[in-house]
Every structure is written in C-alpha cells, then in structure tokens.
Scaffold this active site. Structure first.
Site, short mmCIF file in Angstrom:
data_model
loop_
_atom_site.label_atom_id
_atom_site.label_comp_id
_atom_site.label_asym_id
_atom_site.label_seq_id
_atom_site.Cartn_x
_atom_site.Cartn_y
_atom_site.Cartn_z
N ASP A 86 -7.82 32.81 22.52
CA ASP A 86 -7.06 34.04 22.70
C ASP A 86 -7.93 35.27 22.85
O ASP A 86 -9.12 35.27 22.53
CB ASP A 86 -6.17 34.27 21.47
CG ASP A 86 -7.01 34.75 20.28
OD1 ASP A 86 -7.94 34.02 19.89
OD2 ASP A 86 -6.76 35.85 19.75
N ASP B 194 -19.69 29.05 18.55
CA ASP B 194 -20.38 30.28 18.99
C ASP B 194 -21.52 30.58 18.01
O ASP B 194 -22.63 30.13 18.21
CB ASP B 194 -19.34 31.41 19.08
CG ASP B 194 -19.93 32.71 19.55
OD1 ASP B 194 -21.06 32.70 20.07
OD2 ASP B 194 -19.28 33.76 19.40
P1 5GP Z 1 -18.24 30.77 15.40
O1 5GP Z 1 -17.64 30.74 14.04
O2 5GP Z 1 -19.00 29.52 15.80
O3 5GP Z 1 -19.00 32.03 15.69
O4 5GP Z 1 -17.06 30.91 16.43
C1 5GP Z 1 -16.05 30.01 16.45
C2 5GP Z 1 -14.71 30.70 16.48
O5 5GP Z 1 -14.77 31.99 17.06
C3 5GP Z 1 -13.79 29.87 17.34
O6 5GP Z 1 -13.01 29.07 16.52
C4 5GP Z 1 -12.99 30.90 18.07
O7 5GP Z 1 -11.83 31.16 17.29
C5 5GP Z 1 -13.81 32.15 18.06
N1 5GP Z 1 -14.54 32.34 19.35
C6 5GP Z 1 -15.86 32.19 19.57
N2 5GP Z 1 -16.18 32.45 20.84
C7 5GP Z 1 -15.02 32.77 21.46
C8 5GP Z 1 -14.68 33.13 22.82
O8 5GP Z 1 -15.50 33.20 23.74
N3 5GP Z 1 -13.38 33.37 23.06
C9 5GP Z 1 -12.41 33.30 22.10
N4 5GP Z 1 -11.17 33.56 22.47
N5 5GP Z 1 -12.68 32.96 20.82
C10 5GP Z 1 -13.98 32.70 20.51
#
Ligand code: 5GP
Ligand code: MG
Length: 189
Positions: A163, A107
């Site tokens: 989740d 994300d």
């Molecule tokens: P980042 O660190 O790249 O922003 O996001 C990665 C982490 O955020 C993932 O491992 C996940 O745990 C959580 N995450 C990001 N987007 C989502 C989403 O749409 N749904 C859920 N359930 N978790 C997300």
C-alpha cells in the site's frame, strides 16, 4: 487508481508463476518426513502479505494452521521504514509447530528481525521466512530469508497487497507510483 501508476515492475502473470514455484519449493521442504510428524503454521504479516498468502497457501496441499500478526513500518504516507511496530498478535498456539513467516517485501529487515524471535519465544519447533519481494540494497541482502520471489530495485512499490497510505493494495500488478502521487500532490484513488 490506474492513472497514478508510473510503471509496472512485475505483472500479475509473472507473480502468479512465481507464487506457484515458491509453493512447490515450500511443499517439498515441508513434507511429513521432513517435519518428523510436526505440523505447519503459516504466519502472514498483515496487511501487506494478505494477498500473497491467499494465493500461496492454495498451492500448498499440506495440513496447516494460519496465525496473524500486524506489523507497521510505513505508517500513512511514509515511503521509508519508520521502524517495525507490532500492532496486533493473533499468532495462535505455535508450540512445537513449524512456522513459516510470510511478508510482502524485505527492505530494512526490521520486520523479520522483530517477529522471528517472538515466534521462537512462543515455542515453535522451527521458524522459516518467505518474502515475495526483496529490495536490492545491502541491508536487505544481508538479512537471512529462506524463500525469495523477486529481487527488485530499491524503489517504493505498491500493488498485490502493498500500500501507500492504505490505498493500491488491490492492484493486481506490482508497480511504482508517479512522483506527484508520492509527493501527496495528486491521488486518483
Ligand atoms: P522492513 O521491515 O524489511 O524494512 O520492511 C518490510 C515492511 O515494510 C513490509 O512488510 C512492508 O509493509 C513495508 N515496505 C517496505 N518496502 C516497501 C515498499 O516499497 N512499498 C510498500 N508499500 N511497503 C514497503
Ligand atoms: Mg508489512
């Protein structure tokens, strides 16, 4: 639980097909000649990558060890990243090993940016990254990742390990939730 689903974004059958494709690619890239005698450690980022990891590694027929790290970016009822926090580290000894980090979804990129340097510091021979999902937003597209399953719209999704407030991980498909559920007004879990 099923009554809370807004729509199915990716069915369990499509996930299974993609997991097989990713496993074939990873297996080819980690053949003994490519590793120069080195060995592989798979590092799923808990808890979201648990189910993805379990399915993926059973399709990768090479010697491997598993390490674990727990990182939280979406604590409780958050649907936007609150910043990646390392909660627990069961990495094992990765010195001179080829480490493949697995995450459920890319994300903001904060999780991979936080974890990757730790693995280098621990003496890994190489570090690669694999995510099942990547959100279609510039910051995600600009984050380096070696293997990607699906690009999805920039929406909050659950299921197949992902989740909302620790629920819905056991849904077999990747889905969006009804707005009333995300607003915390109604939850049929
Ligand atoms: P980042 O660190 O790249 O922003 O996001 C990665 C982490 O955020 C993932 O491992 C996940 O745990 C959580 N995450 C990001 N987007 C989502 C989403 O749409 N749904 C859920 N359930 N978790 C997300
Ligand atoms: Mg996560």
């Amino acid at each position: 639980m099923y009554a809370d689903i807004d729509r199915i974004l990716i069915s369990h059958q499509r996930i299974a097909d993609k997991v097989q494709q990713l496993a074939a690619q990873i297996t080819a890239d980690h053949s003994p000649d490519k590793l120069n005698g080195g060995e592989v450690t798979i590092l799923p980022i808990m808890t979201g990558a648990m189910i993805f990891c379990a399915d993926l590694i059973r399709n990768i027929p090479i010697a491997m060890q598993i390490g674990l790290m727990t990182v939280s970016s979406y604590p409780g009822q958050s649907t936007r990243s609150q910043g990646a926090q390392l909660l627990a580290n069961r990495l094992g000894n990765v010195r001179n090993r080829h480490v493949l980090i697995l995450d459920d979804i890319l994300d903001s990129g904060g999780t991979l940016r936080a974890v990757t340097p730790l693995i280098h510091q621990a003496g890994a021979a190489s570090v690669k990254t694999c995510v099942l999902l990547r959100k279609d937003r510039p910051v995600a597209m600009q984050t380096h990742v070696d293997y990607v399953g699906f690009d999805i719209p920039d929406e909050f999704v659950v299921g197949y390990g992902l989740d909302y407030n620790d629920y819905y991980r056991n849904l077999p498909d990747i889905v969006t939730l009804r707005p009333q559920v995300l607003a915390g007004q109604k939850k049929n879990v």
